[in-house]
Design a protein around this motif. Structure first.
Motif, PDB file in Angstrom:
ATOM      1  N   GLU A  85      -3.173 -13.207   0.882  1.00  0.00           N
ATOM      2  CA  GLU A  85      -4.469 -12.766   1.379  1.00  0.00           C
ATOM      3  C   GLU A  85      -4.244 -11.307   1.748  1.00  0.00           C
ATOM      4  O   GLU A  85      -3.305 -10.982   2.474  1.00  0.00           O
ATOM      5  N   SER A  86      -5.098 -10.391   1.243  1.00  0.00           N
ATOM      6  CA  SER A  86      -4.729  -8.977   1.303  1.00  0.00           C
ATOM      7  C   SER A  86      -5.718  -8.070   2.051  1.00  0.00           C
ATOM      8  O   SER A  86      -5.447  -6.884   2.192  1.00  0.00           O
ATOM      9  N   HIS A  87      -6.850  -8.611   2.516  1.00  0.00           N
ATOM     10  CA  HIS A  87      -7.839  -7.694   3.111  1.00  0.00           C
ATOM     11  C   HIS A  87      -7.839  -7.752   4.644  1.00  0.00           C
ATOM     12  O   HIS A  87      -8.112  -8.804   5.234  1.00  0.00           O
ATOM     13  N   SER A 130       5.609  -6.154  -0.550  1.00  0.00           N
ATOM     14  CA  SER A 130       5.005  -6.019   0.777  1.00  0.00           C
ATOM     15  C   SER A 130       4.285  -4.663   0.924  1.00  0.00           C
ATOM     16  O   SER A 130       4.084  -3.951  -0.051  1.00  0.00           O
ATOM     17  N   THR A 131       3.935  -4.387   2.152  1.00  0.00           N
ATOM     18  CA  THR A 131       3.015  -3.274   2.438  1.00  0.00           C
ATOM     19  C   THR A 131       3.583  -2.322   3.495  1.00  0.00           C
ATOM     20  O   THR A 131       4.397  -2.741   4.339  1.00  0.00           O
ATOM     21  N   ASP A 132       3.104  -1.086   3.477  1.00  0.00           N
ATOM     22  CA  ASP A 132       3.521  -0.135   4.517  1.00  0.00           C
ATOM     23  C   ASP A 132       2.917  -0.483   5.879  1.00  0.00           C
ATOM     24  O   ASP A 132       3.361   0.031   6.906  1.00  0.00           O
ATOM     25  N   GLU A 133       1.906  -1.365   5.896  1.00  0.00           N
ATOM     26  CA  GLU A 133       1.235  -1.672   7.167  1.00  0.00           C
ATOM     27  C   GLU A 133       2.161  -2.381   8.159  1.00  0.00           C
ATOM     28  O   GLU A 133       1.877  -2.433   9.350  1.00  0.00           O
ATOM     29  N   VAL A 134       3.288  -2.930   7.669  1.00  0.00           N
ATOM     30  CA  VAL A 134       4.226  -3.618   8.580  1.00  0.00           C
ATOM     31  C   VAL A 134       4.815  -2.650   9.594  1.00  0.00           C
ATOM     32  O   VAL A 134       5.254  -3.045  10.666  1.00  0.00           O
ATOM     33  N   PRO A 155      -3.717  -9.027  12.079  1.00  0.00           N
ATOM     34  CA  PRO A 155      -3.211 -10.332  11.603  1.00  0.00           C
ATOM     35  C   PRO A 155      -2.655 -10.226  10.174  1.00  0.00           C
ATOM     36  O   PRO A 155      -1.650 -10.854   9.858  1.00  0.00           O
ATOM     37  N   TYR A 156      -3.284  -9.416   9.318  1.00  0.00           N
ATOM     38  CA  TYR A 156      -2.752  -9.243   7.953  1.00  0.00           C
ATOM     39  C   TYR A 156      -1.350  -8.658   7.999  1.00  0.00           C
ATOM     40  O   TYR A 156      -0.408  -9.212   7.430  1.00  0.00           O
ATOM     41  N   SER A 157      -1.195  -7.506   8.670  1.00  0.00           N
ATOM     42  CA  SER A 157       0.118  -6.849   8.628  1.00  0.00           C
ATOM     43  C   SER A 157       1.173  -7.675   9.358  1.00  0.00           C
ATOM     44  O   SER A 157       2.347  -7.681   8.957  1.00  0.00           O
ATOM     45  N   SER A 184       2.237   1.794  -0.167  1.00  0.00           N
ATOM     46  CA  SER A 184       1.028   2.328   0.476  1.00  0.00           C
ATOM     47  C   SER A 184      -0.229   1.843  -0.252  1.00  0.00           C
ATOM     48  O   SER A 184      -0.140   1.028  -1.179  1.00  0.00           O
ATOM     49  N   ASN A 185      -1.398   2.358   0.128  1.00  0.00           N
ATOM     50  CA  ASN A 185      -2.691   1.920  -0.444  1.00  0.00           C
ATOM     51  C   ASN A 185      -2.778   2.182  -1.942  1.00  0.00           C
ATOM     52  O   ASN A 185      -2.571   3.312  -2.381  1.00  0.00           O
ATOM     53  N   ASN A 186      -3.114   1.148  -2.688  1.00  0.00           N
ATOM     54  CA  ASN A 186      -3.315   1.277  -4.137  1.00  0.00           C
ATOM     55  C   ASN A 186      -4.798   1.478  -4.438  1.00  0.00           C
ATOM     56  O   ASN A 186      -5.662   0.976  -3.717  1.00  0.00           O
ATOM     57  N   ASP A 286     -16.419   0.767  14.134  1.00  0.00           N
ATOM     58  CA  ASP A 286     -15.033   0.847  13.677  1.00  0.00           C
ATOM     59  C   ASP A 286     -14.417  -0.547  13.497  1.00  0.00           C
ATOM     60  O   ASP A 286     -14.849  -1.511  14.140  1.00  0.00           O
ATOM     61  N   ARG A 287     -13.411  -0.616  12.649  1.00  0.00           N
ATOM     62  CA  ARG A 287     -12.604  -1.842  12.495  1.00  0.00           C
ATOM     63  C   ARG A 287     -11.843  -2.084  13.797  1.00  0.00           C
ATOM     64  O   ARG A 287     -11.306  -1.126  14.387  1.00  0.00           O
ATOM     65  N   ALA A 288     -11.763  -3.330  14.249  1.00  0.00           N
ATOM     66  CA  ALA A 288     -11.002  -3.643  15.470  1.00  0.00           C
ATOM     67  C   ALA A 288      -9.528  -3.303  15.239  1.00  0.00           C
ATOM     68  O   ALA A 288      -8.952  -3.681  14.217  1.00  0.00           O
ATOM     69  N   GLY A 289      -8.939  -2.584  16.198  1.00  0.00           N
ATOM     70  CA  GLY A 289      -7.510  -2.252  16.108  1.00  0.00           C
ATOM     71  C   GLY A 289      -7.148  -1.390  14.909  1.00  0.00           C
ATOM     72  O   GLY A 289      -6.042  -1.482  14.381  1.00  0.00           O
ATOM     73  N   HIS A 290      -8.075  -0.550  14.482  1.00  0.00           N
ATOM     74  CA  HIS A 290      -7.935   0.236  13.243  1.00  0.00           C
ATOM     75  C   HIS A 290      -6.720   1.172  13.283  1.00  0.00           C
ATOM     76  O   HIS A 290      -6.680   2.102  14.086  1.00  0.00           O
ATOM     77  N   ASP A 291      -5.729   0.955  12.397  1.00  0.00           N
ATOM     78  CA  ASP A 291      -4.546   1.829  12.336  1.00  0.00           C
ATOM     79  C   ASP A 291      -4.976   3.248  11.952  1.00  0.00           C
ATOM     80  O   ASP A 291      -5.760   3.432  11.019  1.00  0.00           O
ATOM     81  N   GLN A 346     -20.050  -8.867   7.194  1.00  0.00           N
ATOM     82  CA  GLN A 346     -19.146  -7.780   7.563  1.00  0.00           C
ATOM     83  C   GLN A 346     -19.899  -6.537   8.028  1.00  0.00           C
ATOM     84  O   GLN A 346     -19.465  -5.857   8.943  1.00  0.00           O
ATOM     85  N   TYR A 347     -21.028  -6.238   7.395  1.00  0.00           N
ATOM     86  CA  TYR A 347     -21.657  -4.928   7.625  1.00  0.00           C
ATOM     87  C   TYR A 347     -23.002  -4.975   8.343  1.00  0.00           C
ATOM     88  O   TYR A 347     -23.580  -3.931   8.606  1.00  0.00           O
ATOM     89  N   SER A 348     -23.497  -6.182   8.665  1.00  0.00           N
ATOM     90  CA  SER A 348     -24.818  -6.211   9.302  1.00  0.00           C
ATOM     91  C   SER A 348     -24.698  -5.721  10.740  1.00  0.00           C
ATOM     92  O   SER A 348     -23.706  -5.923  11.379  1.00  0.00           O
TER      93      SER A 348
HETATM   94  O1  DAU Z   1      -1.479   0.280   3.120  1.00  0.00           O
HETATM   95  C1  DAU Z   1      -1.429  -0.789   2.234  1.00  0.00           C
HETATM   96  C2  DAU Z   1      -2.598  -1.701   2.462  1.00  0.00           C
HETATM   97  O2  DAU Z   1      -3.758  -1.002   1.987  1.00  0.00           O
HETATM   98  C3  DAU Z   1      -2.472  -3.049   1.766  1.00  0.00           C
HETATM   99  O3  DAU Z   1      -1.382  -3.750   2.318  1.00  0.00           O
HETATM  100  C4  DAU Z   1      -3.749  -3.872   1.929  1.00  0.00           C
HETATM  101  O4  DAU Z   1      -3.644  -5.077   1.194  1.00  0.00           O
HETATM  102  C5  DAU Z   1      -4.913  -3.062   1.401  1.00  0.00           C
HETATM  103  O5  DAU Z   1      -6.116  -3.763   1.616  1.00  0.00           O
HETATM  104  C6  DAU Z   1      -4.984  -1.692   2.095  1.00  0.00           C
HETATM  105  O6  DAU Z   1      -5.355  -1.832   3.486  1.00  0.00           O
HETATM  106  P1  DAU Z   1      -6.412  -0.847   4.189  1.00  0.00           P
HETATM  107  O7  DAU Z   1      -7.000  -1.542   5.343  1.00  0.00           O
HETATM  108  O8  DAU Z   1      -5.832   0.496   4.399  1.00  0.00           O
HETATM  109  O9  DAU Z   1      -7.483  -0.724   2.959  1.00  0.00           O
HETATM  110  P2  DAU Z   1      -9.092  -0.711   2.953  1.00  0.00           P
HETATM  111  O10 DAU Z   1      -9.504  -0.313   1.578  1.00  0.00           O
HETATM  112  O11 DAU Z   1      -9.656  -1.947   3.525  1.00  0.00           O
HETATM  113  O12 DAU Z   1      -9.429   0.482   3.943  1.00  0.00           O
HETATM  114  C7  DAU Z   1      -8.977   1.815   3.693  1.00  0.00           C
HETATM  115  C8  DAU Z   1      -9.471   2.681   4.852  1.00  0.00           C
HETATM  116  O13 DAU Z   1     -10.890   2.776   4.779  1.00  0.00           O
HETATM  117  C9  DAU Z   1      -9.147   2.104   6.217  1.00  0.00           C
HETATM  118  O14 DAU Z   1      -8.897   3.162   7.120  1.00  0.00           O
HETATM  119  C10 DAU Z   1     -10.456   1.406   6.622  1.00  0.00           C
HETATM  120  C11 DAU Z   1     -11.518   2.252   5.961  1.00  0.00           C
HETATM  121  N1  DAU Z   1     -12.748   1.539   5.536  1.00  0.00           N
HETATM  122  C12 DAU Z   1     -12.611   0.403   4.799  1.00  0.00           C
HETATM  123  C13 DAU Z   1     -13.721  -0.307   4.383  1.00  0.00           C
HETATM  124  C14 DAU Z   1     -13.573  -1.590   3.594  1.00  0.00           C
HETATM  125  C15 DAU Z   1     -13.996   2.064   5.858  1.00  0.00           C
HETATM  126  O15 DAU Z   1     -14.108   3.126   6.491  1.00  0.00           O
HETATM  127  N2  DAU Z   1     -15.104   1.351   5.434  1.00  0.00           N
HETATM  128  C16 DAU Z   1     -15.023   0.202   4.731  1.00  0.00           C
HETATM  129  O16 DAU Z   1     -16.079  -0.394   4.398  1.00  0.00           O
END
Ligand code: DAU
Ligand code: NAD
Length: 348
Positions: A85-87, A130-134, A155-157, A184-186, A286-291, A346-348
């Motif tokens: 599970e990756s999101h 694995s992922t850099d998020e660890v 919880p993901y990381s 890192s992010n793909n 913002d995402r909760a606990g956003h890195d 997620q977005y409402s």
């Molecule tokens: O770093 C590697 C990780 O990258 C992988 O291990 C994960 O599987 C992969 O999903 C990804 O995680 P992120 O959380 O960084 O990716 P995401 O595309 O969800 O979000 C990228 C950035 O954009 C993050 O700072 C959150 C932000 N974001 C994301 C979404 C979905 C927004 O601002 N708006 C959004 O709607």
């Protein structure tokens, strides 16, 4: 002939890895084990599905009986484990799915490999993706090294960190030959439109708001997915057992700046006036606990194994947008199912 099990091969990165291995290594039989969750899509692999050295197996890595039986039948020589599970956002609303697949699923595969290889590890390898998020979250300065202490925050990381620890424990305790990469992010073709880049492409195309979390100041290090697949190929063939390698794009972007570049590329490819797509940018909760920031030092894989990212961001993002615009049917099939429900929640 080597029998190689690739898990999660119907997903985003897995499908690029499967295609590369099936086409490049006719002497390998590639087994793609995938549960086909919402993120798994066999349409990602139509071009190679009939190849003689490829077989798809539908199954769940959480089901230990099924996994043990499969390993006994197929006599795998190596495992490349991507199923997960990756999101991050989904891990915040439903952590248990992440605990089950990412932790229990990984242990089931480790046990099956250990039991079937029975201490005769010659020519065997368990490769865990694995992922850099660890490593947690960085401030303005610094880069993640392979030696950086784990400090997962979502919880993901945390589930990925847990699986990394278990993989290392099986190496230390049972001498299982393992290798781990933390990437890192793909971005690139075939990514499910819940992640920032494909979600934004889909929204821009449909003139919908682009949801940016917080102020858009969070930073990610982006790597084109085929460069990740080439790194996996390199580590699989030349990596040293027991080692960890970081993989990154040396390509850091603030979310808001990345989205502005994406908007320009979309304007150009859709024949819109420059600036039109940017008007869709909308700041949301913002995402909760956003890195705050991830950034990778990948000099170990560069210096020891000779891998380097090869696709420049401008080229990669151009190719990515082109792919999504050319593959309307792929996108339509995805967003016609449960996607709308997820999006509203997620977005409402
Ligand atoms: O770093 C590697 C990780 O990258 C992988 O291990 C994960 O599987 C992969 O999903 C990804 O995680 P992120 O959380 O960084 O990716 P995401 O595309 O969800 O979000 C990228 C950035 O954009 C993050 O700072 C959150 C932000 N974001 C994301 C979404 C979905 C927004 O601002 N708006 C959004 O709607
Ligand atoms: P994805 O969500 O696109 O694909 C995951 C695949 O795993 C899907 O095909 C899904 O059906 C399958 N799967 C899920 N649960 C399963 C189960 N219980 N049994 C069998 N199959 C199951 O993920 P992705 O983005 O391609 O990531 C692949 C791997 O790479 C993951 O381990 C992820 O942690 C890691 N990773 C991803 C990124 C990224 O930016 N996407 C970066 C670094 C590392």
């Amino acid at each position: 002939m080597k029998n190689i099990l690739i898990t999660g091969g119907a997903g985003f990165i897995g499908s690029h890895v499967i295609r590369r291995f099936v086409n490049k290594y006719p002497d390998y039989k590639i087994y793609n084990l995938d549960k086909l969750t919402y993120a798994g899509n066999l349409e990602n692999l139509t071009d190679i599905e009939k190849a003689e050295n490829y077989e798809f197996i539908k199954g769940d890595i959480v089901d230990s009986k099924f996994i043990d039986k499969l390993f006994a039948e197929k006599k795998f020589d190596a495992v490349i484990h991507l199923a997960a599970e990756s999101h991050v956002d989904r891990s915040i609303t439903d952590p248990m799915a992440f605990i089950n697949t990412n932790i229990i699923g990984t242990v089931n595969l480790l046990n099956a490999a250990k039991n079937i290889w029975k201490d005769n590890y010659e020519g065997k390898l368990f490769y865990h993706i694995s992922t850099d998020e660890v490593y947690g979250s960085l401030g303005k300065e610094g880069l993640f090294l392979e030696t950086t202490a784990y400090d997962p925050k979502s919880p993901y990381s945390a589930s990925k960190a847990s699986s990394d620890h278990l993989v290392r424990a099986y190496h230390n305790t049972y001498k299982l030959p393992v290798v781990i990469t933390n990437c890192s992010n793909n971005y690139g073709p075939n990514q499910f439109p819940e992640k920032l880049i494909p979600l934004s492409i889909n929204n821009i195309k449909n003139n919908k708001p682009i949801p940016i979390y917080g102020k858009g100041e969070n930073i990610r290090d982006w790597l084109y997915v085929e460069d990740h697949a080439s790194a996996i190929d390199t580590v699989f063939h030349n990596g040293n057992a027991g080692e960890t390698y970081n993989i990154g794009g040396k390509n850091e972007w603030k979310n808001i700046d990345l989205i502005k570049v994406l908007c320009k590329v979309m304007d150009r490819q859709l024949g819109r006036k420059e600036g039109d797509s940017e008007k869709l940018i909308t700041f949301v909760k913002d995402r909760a606990g956003h890195d705050m920031r991830y950034a990778i030092n990948c000099s170990k894989i560069e210096n020891e194994l000779g891998w380097q990212p090869s696709v420049q961001f401008e080229e990669g993002i151009d190719k990515t947008v082109r792919w999504y615009l050319d593959n309307e049917e792929w996108l339509k099939n995805i967003i016609s199912g449960d996607y709308e429900k997820y999006y509203r929640k997620q977005y409402s």
